[in-house]
Design a protein around this motif. Structure first.
Motif, PDB file in Angstrom:
ATOM      1  N   THR A 201      33.013  44.593  40.783  1.00 19.13           N
ATOM      2  CA  THR A 201      34.032  43.615  41.171  1.00 19.13           C
ATOM      3  C   THR A 201      33.446  42.551  42.085  1.00 19.13           C
ATOM      4  OG1 THR A 201      35.797  45.254  40.988  1.00 19.13           O
ATOM      5  CG2 THR A 201      36.243  43.297  42.326  1.00 19.13           C
ATOM      6  N   ARG A 202      32.743  42.989  43.105  1.00 16.37           N
ATOM      7  CA  ARG A 202      32.142  42.049  44.060  1.00 16.37           C
ATOM      8  C   ARG A 202      31.098  41.163  43.372  1.00 16.37           C
ATOM      9  NH1 ARG A 202      30.522  45.552  47.188  1.00 16.37           N
ATOM     10  NH2 ARG A 202      28.326  45.659  46.599  1.00 16.37           N
TER      11      ARG A 202
ATOM     12  N   ALA B 108      37.834  39.505  38.201  1.00 20.74           N
ATOM     13  CA  ALA B 108      37.311  40.780  38.695  1.00 20.74           C
ATOM     14  C   ALA B 108      38.387  41.648  39.326  1.00 20.74           C
ATOM     15  CB  ALA B 108      36.192  40.518  39.703  1.00 20.74           C
ATOM     16  N   LYS B 109      39.307  41.038  40.054  1.00 19.71           N
ATOM     17  CA  LYS B 109      40.342  41.807  40.749  1.00 19.71           C
ATOM     18  C   LYS B 109      41.572  42.031  39.883  1.00 19.71           C
ATOM     19  CE  LYS B 109      38.907  42.289  45.166  1.00 19.71           C
ATOM     20  NZ  LYS B 109      38.918  43.569  45.918  1.00 19.71           N
TER      21      LYS B 109
ATOM     22  N   LEU C  19      35.651  30.859  43.169  1.00 19.65           N
ATOM     23  CA  LEU C  19      36.191  32.065  43.804  1.00 19.65           C
ATOM     24  C   LEU C  19      37.527  32.451  43.190  1.00 19.65           C
ATOM     25  CD1 LEU C  19      35.891  34.194  46.009  1.00 19.65           C
ATOM     26  CD2 LEU C  19      37.001  32.613  47.602  1.00 19.65           C
TER      27      LEU C  19
ATOM     28  N   ASN D 166      38.502  31.843  40.109  1.00 23.63           N
ATOM     29  CA  ASN D 166      38.177  32.449  38.812  1.00 23.63           C
ATOM     30  C   ASN D 166      37.716  33.885  38.981  1.00 23.63           C
ATOM     31  OD1 ASN D 166      38.768  30.136  37.324  1.00 23.63           O
ATOM     32  ND2 ASN D 166      36.663  29.388  37.335  1.00 23.63           N
ATOM     33  N   GLY D 167      36.812  34.098  39.938  1.00 26.99           N
ATOM     34  CA  GLY D 167      36.277  35.436  40.161  1.00 26.99           C
ATOM     35  C   GLY D 167      37.330  36.440  40.581  1.00 26.99           C
ATOM     36  N   LEU D 168      38.232  36.024  41.447  1.00 28.23           N
ATOM     37  CA  LEU D 168      39.301  36.916  41.892  1.00 28.23           C
ATOM     38  C   LEU D 168      40.200  37.330  40.734  1.00 28.23           C
ATOM     39  CD1 LEU D 168      40.341  35.238  45.265  1.00 28.23           C
ATOM     40  CD2 LEU D 168      39.461  37.568  44.994  1.00 28.23           C
TER      41      LEU D 168
ATOM     42  N   ASP E 114      32.946  30.706  31.099  1.00 33.93           N
ATOM     43  CA  ASP E 114      33.602  29.823  32.063  1.00 33.93           C
ATOM     44  C   ASP E 114      33.843  28.467  31.407  1.00 33.93           C
ATOM     45  OD1 ASP E 114      34.560  28.385  34.172  1.00 33.93           O
ATOM     46  OD2 ASP E 114      33.014  28.986  35.594  1.00 33.93           O
TER      47      ASP E 114
ATOM     48  N   MET F 165      32.672  38.458  41.147  1.00 33.82           N
ATOM     49  CA  MET F 165      33.208  37.390  41.989  1.00 33.82           C
ATOM     50  C   MET F 165      32.083  36.465  42.444  1.00 33.82           C
ATOM     51  SD  MET F 165      36.010  39.494  44.263  1.00 33.82           S
ATOM     52  CE  MET F 165      36.232  38.113  45.376  1.00 33.82           C
TER      53      MET F 165
ATOM     54  N   TYR G 146      30.893  34.131  39.450  1.00 35.66           N
ATOM     55  CA  TYR G 146      31.781  32.998  39.191  1.00 35.66           C
ATOM     56  C   TYR G 146      31.795  32.018  40.370  1.00 35.66           C
ATOM     57  CZ  TYR G 146      33.404  34.961  34.832  1.00 35.66           C
ATOM     58  OH  TYR G 146      33.457  35.432  33.534  1.00 35.66           O
ATOM     59  N   LEU G 147      31.604  32.542  41.576  1.00 32.58           N
ATOM     60  CA  LEU G 147      31.461  31.672  42.746  1.00 32.58           C
ATOM     61  C   LEU G 147      30.222  30.800  42.599  1.00 32.58           C
ATOM     62  CD1 LEU G 147      32.266  30.807  45.625  1.00 32.58           C
ATOM     63  CD2 LEU G 147      30.905  32.736  46.476  1.00 32.58           C
TER      64      LEU G 147
END
Length: 333
Positions: free
Chosen positions: A223-224, A129-130, A122, A124-126, A72, A227, A230-231
């Protein structure tokens, strides 16, 4: 020596954390021998702890990220953005200048800082991961975007008007002689260590870093979880921004250019593997304090401070080399 004791000794000698702790103690001993009157004092200890508190909070979140085999680069910029949004919110709630505002305004400012950090974390995580975009690319983009957004809403200027009640209590206040900023950082670090070392969340973090596909096959919601990691890093960056604002009495848009790299260096120096799957919060503590002790020690003994990043670079490369050597040895066995 019994076989059990031999095995324990072998494990201890092979841990990065032990070696990094010894390096830190060696640095303190060397600087203490050169200037015992200035290094081995309560004042030096307090100032070093205070100056490292914000970076330690950033590094706790970074530890989780790197253990998942991620990175990050945005935390320093998120720190700036969160501090700016928090300060501007508090000022707007108190007629344009929050200097004399009370605790109610401070609490709102804290919530805004945490929410600002959470929003970037969030995002970044999306994307990671998504959308399956590499963490390096995503966080490099948010590094620029968060910093630009902070400068845009503040017109490129530092935001003053930080409440005195915040600066006097959290920024420079003490409890039983211990700076409150240090206490807050210690609480965050302890909670991070408990989360990583004793909970399912921590176990899943290690599992994903060791082998993401294997973790997914055994039922871990990769995935969850990514997220959430990174959150968490974003929220802690927001808290770090609030702490920095309290300490410096201003939300600065400059001076945090290398916070992300310092946090990464501290985590890696502490034994967390860049390849993922290994690391600890305890190691991160030692790793974060090595650059701090070098910087403080060089100033005290009169060595040109520009030697400090060179010394940190040498120790950092040595730590990564040691980690790679251990991995190769383990793969051969």
């Amino acid at each position: 020596m019994t076989p059990q004791r031999k095995s324990l000794a072998k494990r201890l000698v092979g841990t990065n954390t032990l070696w990094i702790a010894l390096v830190l103690l060696l640095l303190i001993a060397v600087f203490g021998a050169l200037r015992p009157d200035a290094v081995l004092t309560v004042f030096t200890l307090q100032t070093t702890l205070v100056e490292t508190s914000v970076l330690l909070v950033l590094a706790v979140g970074m530890t989780f990220v790197i253990i998942t085999s991620g990175i990050d680069l945005s935390v320093g910029s998120v720190l700036v953005f969160s501090g700016v949004t928090s300060a501007m919110t508090m000022n707007s709630l108190n007629g344009g200048d929050a200097t004399n505002a009370g605790w109610g305004v401070v609490v709102v400012g804290l919530l805004v800082a945490l929410a600002s950090g959470a929003a970037w974390g969030l995002l970044n995580g999306l994307l990671i991961a998504k959308a399956k975009i590499p963490p390096l690319i995503v966080t490099l983009g948010s590094f620029g975007a968060a910093l630009g957004a902070g400068q845009l809403i503040s017109n490129g200027s530092n935001v003053s008007g930080v409440p005195n009640v915040l600066s006097n209590n959290l920024g420079t206040g003490t409890t039983f002689g211990v700076p409150n900023l240090v206490i807050l950082a210690a609480v965050v670090t302890a909670l991070g260590a408990l989360l990583l070392g004793t909970t399912r969340f921590g176990r899943h973090t290690y599992a994903i870093g060791s082998n993401e596909e294997a973790a997914r096959r055994v039922g871990i919601g990769v995935t969850r979880h990514l997220m959430a990691v990174y959150l968490l890093a974003g929220v802690l960056a927001g808290l770090a921004g609030f702490m920095a604002m309290a300490y410096f009495r201003v939300a600065s848009v400059t001076g945090h250019d290398t916070d992300n790299l310092n946090a990464i260096a501290g985590v890696v120096l502490g034994g967390t593997s860049l390849f993922g799957g290994a690391g600890s919060i305890v190691g991160t503590i030692f790793g974060v304090f090595i650059p701090a002790v070098l910087r403080k020690g060089f100033v005290i003994v009169g060595v040109n401070v520009y030697w400090q990043p060179i010394a940190v670079a040498i120790v950092l490369v040595a730590a990564v080399w040691f980690d790679q050597s251990r991995r190769k040895a383990r793969d051969r066995s």
